[in-house]
Design a protein around this motif. Structure first.
Motif, PDB file in Angstrom:
ATOM      1  N   TYR A  55      46.654  47.528  33.752  1.00  0.00           N
ATOM      2  CA  TYR A  55      46.013  46.198  33.787  1.00  0.00           C
ATOM      3  C   TYR A  55      46.872  45.157  33.052  1.00  0.00           C
ATOM      4  O   TYR A  55      47.083  44.044  33.549  1.00  0.00           O
ATOM      5  N   ASP A  56      47.372  45.527  31.878  1.00  0.00           N
ATOM      6  CA  ASP A  56      48.210  44.600  31.108  1.00  0.00           C
ATOM      7  C   ASP A  56      49.471  44.220  31.894  1.00  0.00           C
ATOM      8  O   ASP A  56      49.886  43.052  31.902  1.00  0.00           O
ATOM      9  N   ALA A  57      50.071  45.216  32.563  1.00  0.00           N
ATOM     10  CA  ALA A  57      51.281  44.952  33.350  1.00  0.00           C
ATOM     11  C   ALA A  57      50.959  44.042  34.541  1.00  0.00           C
ATOM     12  O   ALA A  57      51.719  43.111  34.854  1.00  0.00           O
ATOM     13  N   ALA A  58      49.819  44.303  35.190  1.00  0.00           N
ATOM     14  CA  ALA A  58      49.417  43.489  36.338  1.00  0.00           C
ATOM     15  C   ALA A  58      49.087  42.059  35.920  1.00  0.00           C
ATOM     16  O   ALA A  58      49.413  41.094  36.618  1.00  0.00           O
ATOM     17  N   LEU A  59      48.454  41.908  34.749  1.00  0.00           N
ATOM     18  CA  LEU A  59      48.087  40.590  34.244  1.00  0.00           C
ATOM     19  C   LEU A  59      49.337  39.767  33.934  1.00  0.00           C
ATOM     20  O   LEU A  59      49.402  38.567  34.239  1.00  0.00           O
ATOM     21  N   GLU A  70      43.181  42.336  38.768  1.00  0.00           N
ATOM     22  CA  GLU A  70      42.166  43.356  39.013  1.00  0.00           C
ATOM     23  C   GLU A  70      42.216  43.925  40.422  1.00  0.00           C
ATOM     24  O   GLU A  70      41.374  44.742  40.799  1.00  0.00           O
ATOM     25  N   TYR A  71      43.219  43.550  41.230  1.00  0.00           N
ATOM     26  CA  TYR A  71      43.342  44.118  42.566  1.00  0.00           C
ATOM     27  C   TYR A  71      43.463  45.642  42.479  1.00  0.00           C
ATOM     28  O   TYR A  71      44.200  46.178  41.633  1.00  0.00           O
ATOM     29  N   ARG A  72      42.789  46.320  43.401  1.00  0.00           N
ATOM     30  CA  ARG A  72      42.744  47.796  43.380  1.00  0.00           C
ATOM     31  C   ARG A  72      44.128  48.439  43.439  1.00  0.00           C
ATOM     32  O   ARG A  72      44.376  49.468  42.793  1.00  0.00           O
ATOM     33  N   GLU A  73      45.037  47.837  44.196  1.00  0.00           N
ATOM     34  CA  GLU A  73      46.357  48.447  44.365  1.00  0.00           C
ATOM     35  C   GLU A  73      47.188  48.472  43.077  1.00  0.00           C
ATOM     36  O   GLU A  73      48.234  49.126  43.018  1.00  0.00           O
ATOM     37  N   ASN A  74      46.736  47.771  42.048  1.00  0.00           N
ATOM     38  CA  ASN A  74      47.469  47.783  40.774  1.00  0.00           C
ATOM     39  C   ASN A  74      47.217  49.047  39.955  1.00  0.00           C
ATOM     40  O   ASN A  74      47.884  49.265  38.942  1.00  0.00           O
ATOM     41  N   PHE A  75      46.260  49.868  40.397  1.00  0.00           N
ATOM     42  CA  PHE A  75      45.832  50.998  39.568  1.00  0.00           C
ATOM     43  C   PHE A  75      45.914  52.320  40.322  1.00  0.00           C
ATOM     44  O   PHE A  75      45.552  52.403  41.505  1.00  0.00           O
TER      45      PHE A  75
END
Length: 499
Positions: A55-59, A70-75
């Motif tokens: 989440y931190d990397a995606a943010l 918060e997109y699903r593909e980020n996790f």
């Protein structure tokens, strides 16, 4: 110290910290059940910490745009709101229910990859798991950050393997169902030589140790482990869940572990036939009773092709299932069996005869005693191939490795040097006095298809280097000593007035 500020954990630090978690359970929980509770919590903590990291990397990449982050593909795995470890840690009562609800919600949100992975523990049973105990356990696991930055997948997986081994040591007799000594597996993989792009299948997968060792073998020999396909089936729900968690913690994604009874209801089927695999490997339950003979009488997959195993011994049911699961022409398999399967008569003798006449059996390796949990008996490894090398066609390689082990207080151990020696014998494929014999099928027919290793590998009898003259001299000395002893006895008796 905040766990998010900790440095990368070493393997030894991680191992000792994880085993301390088990100490919190001592007393109310039997050692044989430690794995049932520790593994799901460890896995939950790991995926929550990795989720935070992702989440931190995606943010950061989304320039602080929360909606994009918060997109699903980020996790890799989705942690729904209210199911995070931090939420559970904030509970002061009904902690078990919070754990149970979070696990079920996470399974549902990741149904394709995590369905039923946390097992069936009743976390809300306060008699067994009071809030105070669970609070201590949660706080212990909260001490360290288990994100990828702190614990690389391989380290996390190796620590997980360490726990599996430790819990096997603790529970001993209950451990045979899920743990095979690592060096035994290593020997099997060196013989089978799995390659990248091949598929590996374990029909009694336990905690997936054999599949992970296949990965290690391919990696050590320069292969791409991302091209190796792993399959397994396991009857026990807790054990099958641990297998899946184990593979995920090792960073694996391309695998299929299915819970179910392999002999009664095989999971890997293509239309009306068994799926076949390049390498098939297993350490199934020894001499399993009531293994499914009622199904095999009219087995739809033809797995009784060499004969019907007896109701009280399921060993050759596993053998025939695994042979039927080998891909042609290069399929090969290795199975751990009790040595009784080598020589028991009746139905098993007829099955051995049929398999030998098909010329599928390549090697028989007799192992030392007390290497496996739950039994002090010596086991053996049988190796089968659809297409044997020319030098072994019409022959079987027998190895007596019964002396290859290190004595332990409660358990004997196969060490790397023992594996090296046994493997060298196998690859050498030539007679070694007292250790190896290449026997022809005619010789084995002469023994009524009995595979007892002692019939083929005779022990080396060391000759006494003493000469005849030296022997005679020793006899004379012994006679003189007897006469002297008799005289002393007479004197003593006379002094006591007995004679």
């Amino acid at each position: 110290m905040d766990p998010d500020e900790q440095n990368t954990l070493s393997l030894s630090e991680l191992e000792s910290w994880l085993f301390e978690a088990a100490n919190i359970l001592r007393g109310p929980i039997d050692a044989a059940d430690f794995k049932t509770y520790i593994f799901p919590l460890l896995f939950l903590k790991r995926i929550c910490d990795v989720y935070d990291e992702e989440y931190d990397a995606a943010l950061e990449e989304a320039h602080e745009n929360i909606e994009e982050a918060e997109y699903r593909e980020n996790f890799r795995f989705l942690i729904p709101t209210g199911c995070h470890w931090k939420t559970i840690r904030g509970q002061s009562e009904d902690i078990g229910k919070a754990i149970q609800d979070a696990m079920r919600c996470i399974e549902h949100a990741n149904e394709r990859t995590l369905s039923q992975i946390f097992g069936d523990v009743q976390w809300s049973n306060k008699e067994r798991l009071p809030d105070a105990l669970l609070k201590d356990l949660i706080e212990h696991f909260s001490e360290k950050n288990l994100s990828n930055a702190s614990v690389e997948p391989d380290i996390a997986g190796r620590a997980y393997e360490y726990l599996i081994k430790k819990f096997a040591d603790e529970s001993n007799k209950a451990a045979g169902e899920f743990y095979t000594p690592r060096m035994v597996i290593r020997l099997m993989m060196r013989i089978l030589k799995p390659q990248e792009r091949e598929n590996i299948y374990d029909p009694a997968v336990g905690t997936a140790g054999m599949l992970l060792e296949a990965l290690s073998y391919v990696q050590e020999h320069g292969g791409d482990i991302n091209l190796l396909h792993l399959y397994g089936q396991e009857k026990n729900m807790t054990t099958s869940s641990i297998a899946r968690m184990n593979l995920i913690l090792h960073g694996r994604e391309d695998f299929q572990i299915v819970r179910g009874d392999t002999l009664r209801n095989p999971a890997f089927v293509e239309q009306d036939r068994l799926q076949t695999f390049d390498c098939v490997v297993a350490n199934p339950p020894f001499s399993l009773k009531k293994w499914g003979e009622e199904v095999w009488e009219h087995d739809p997959f033809g797995r009784n092709f060499a004969g019907m195993p007896p109701q009280s011994y399921g060993d050759f049911a596993w053998v025939q299932h695994m042979i039927a699961s080998m891909a042609k022409p290069n399929g090969r398999m290795a199975i751990v069996l009790p040595q009784g399967a080598l020589f028991r008569k009746g139905a098993e003798g007829r099955i051995r005869k049929a398999l030998l006449e098909m010329d599928l059996l390549e090697g028989v390796i007799g192992l030392g005693p007390n290497l496996f949990y739950g039994t002090t008996l010596a086991a053996c490894i049988l190796v089968f191939r659809w297409q044997k090398e020319e030098r072994l066609r019409g022959r079987v390689l027998f190895i007596d490795a019964s002396g290859e082990y290190q004595k332990g207080r409660n358990q004997n151990h196969l060490c790397p040097e023992h594996v090296d020696r046994i493997y060298a014998w196998y690859e050498g494929c030539q007679d070694v006095p007292g250790a190896v014999r290449v026997a022809t099928l005619d010789e084995i027919r002469g023994e009524d298809h009995n595979l007892n290793i002692s019939l083929y590998v005779e022990p080396v009898v060391e000759e006494d280097p003493m000469t005849a003259e030296e022997g005679l001299e020793r006899v004379k000395d012994a006679a003189e000593a007897c006469v002297e002893a008799e005289e002393r006895l007479k004197r003593l008796l006379a002094e006591e007035g007995v004679v």
